[in-house]
Design a protein around this motif. Structure first.
Motif, mmCIF file in Angstrom:
data_model
loop_
_atom_site.group_PDB
_atom_site.id
_atom_site.type_symbol
_atom_site.label_atom_id
_atom_site.label_comp_id
_atom_site.label_asym_id
_atom_site.label_seq_id
_atom_site.Cartn_x
_atom_site.Cartn_y
_atom_site.Cartn_z
ATOM 1 N N ARG A 136 3.213 -18.214 -10.177
ATOM 2 C CA ARG A 136 3.513 -17.354 -11.320
ATOM 3 C C ARG A 136 4.553 -16.375 -11.008
ATOM 4 N N PHE A 177 8.057 -18.357 -10.867
ATOM 5 C CA PHE A 177 8.557 -18.927 -12.141
ATOM 6 C C PHE A 177 8.537 -17.730 -13.354
ATOM 7 N N GLU A 178 7.627 -16.744 -13.389
ATOM 8 C CA GLU A 178 7.560 -15.939 -14.327
ATOM 9 C C GLU A 178 8.540 -14.641 -13.937
ATOM 10 N N ALA A 194 9.413 -25.834 -13.199
ATOM 11 C CA ALA A 194 9.074 -24.800 -14.037
ATOM 12 C C ALA A 194 8.388 -25.318 -15.092
ATOM 13 N N GLU A 195 8.997 -26.563 -15.777
ATOM 14 C CA GLU A 195 8.410 -27.089 -16.972
ATOM 15 C C GLU A 195 7.080 -27.616 -16.679
ATOM 16 N N GLU A 196 6.967 -28.131 -15.533
ATOM 17 C CA GLU A 196 5.304 -28.777 -15.564
ATOM 18 C C GLU A 196 4.485 -27.532 -15.264
ATOM 19 N N TYR A 197 4.855 -26.496 -14.661
ATOM 20 C CA TYR A 197 4.050 -25.242 -14.649
ATOM 21 C C TYR A 197 3.653 -24.847 -16.135
ATOM 22 N N VAL A 198 4.720 -24.465 -16.790
ATOM 23 C CA VAL A 198 4.535 -24.353 -18.183
ATOM 24 C C VAL A 198 3.561 -25.079 -18.801
ATOM 25 N N SER A 199 3.660 -26.420 -18.875
ATOM 26 C CA SER A 199 2.698 -27.490 -19.585
ATOM 27 C C SER A 199 1.408 -27.635 -19.146
ATOM 28 N N ASN A 200 1.386 -26.977 -17.833
ATOM 29 C CA ASN A 200 -0.079 -26.942 -17.024
ATOM 30 C C ASN A 200 -0.737 -25.573 -17.398
ATOM 31 N N GLY A 259 0.891 -22.413 -17.469
ATOM 32 C CA GLY A 259 1.535 -21.155 -17.226
ATOM 33 C C GLY A 259 2.217 -20.821 -18.166
ATOM 34 N N LYS A 260 3.011 -19.557 -18.234
ATOM 35 C CA LYS A 260 3.856 -19.102 -19.419
ATOM 36 C C LYS A 260 4.980 -19.818 -19.841
#
Length: 177
Positions: A109, A112-113, A168-174, A176-177
């Protein structure tokens, strides 16, 4: 980039190191079972004190639970790019409680954020089942197996190393923000 010195999770406080932490850090950094899969240790008292002197706020953190130091963690940035690498080590008395998963989730978090990274990686010895399960629980994907690339100082053997990563895009799709 929004570097922070203190990160908080549901059960943990991640804060900068202080010289007063050396005995707690030494309790895990000097324990052969605790550092079996690490690239350092077991530490002497002098090595532990020297390590604390090299830590960087915003990258290196003491892990506290109920005000007690129980481990350390960090995220190390590629300042020429947009990638970070995670690492963590909990005192063996705190293994198997989900705390490593919580640490990894917060470092992802943060990376990425707050920092705005594009990619985050982490590595571990292939024999370190707990560590790679933490990465998998946090939706990191195994990208590589490096054969006999990590020296296991405790057992005096070469170990296979696993490389995990998440974009980052995987984090968001999972979620995350």
């Amino acid at each position: 980039m929004n570097f922070r010195n203190v990160l908080k999770t549901e059960h943990l406080n991640l804060r900068p190191f202080s010289q007063n932490d050396w005995q707690a850090v030494h309790s895990w950094a000097s324990n052969p079972e605790n550092v079996r899969f690490m690239t350092f240790g077991p530490n002497t008292e002098e090595e532990t004190k020297a390590f604390i002197n090299t830590t960087t706020p915003g990258e290196d953190f003491i892990v506290e639970r109920d005000g007690k130091a129980i481990g350390s963690c960090g995220i190390y940035f590629d300042y020429g790019g947009d990638t970070g690498e995670l690492g963590w080590l909990l005192h063996i008395d705190h293994h198997g409680q989900g705390l490593g998963t919580e640490i990894c989730r917060e470092l992802l978090r943060y990376g990425f954020e707050d920092i705005g990274l594009r990619r985050i990686i982490a590595t571990c010895a292939a024999e370190n089942h707990g560590s790679y399960r933490i990465m998998e629980k946090n939706k990191m994907r195994r990208e590589a197996v490096h054969i006999k690339s990590r020296f296991g100082r405790i057992d005096n053997i070469w170990l296979d190393e696993l490389l995990y990563a998440i974009l980052a895009e995987e984090y968001v799709s999972n979620g995350g923000k």
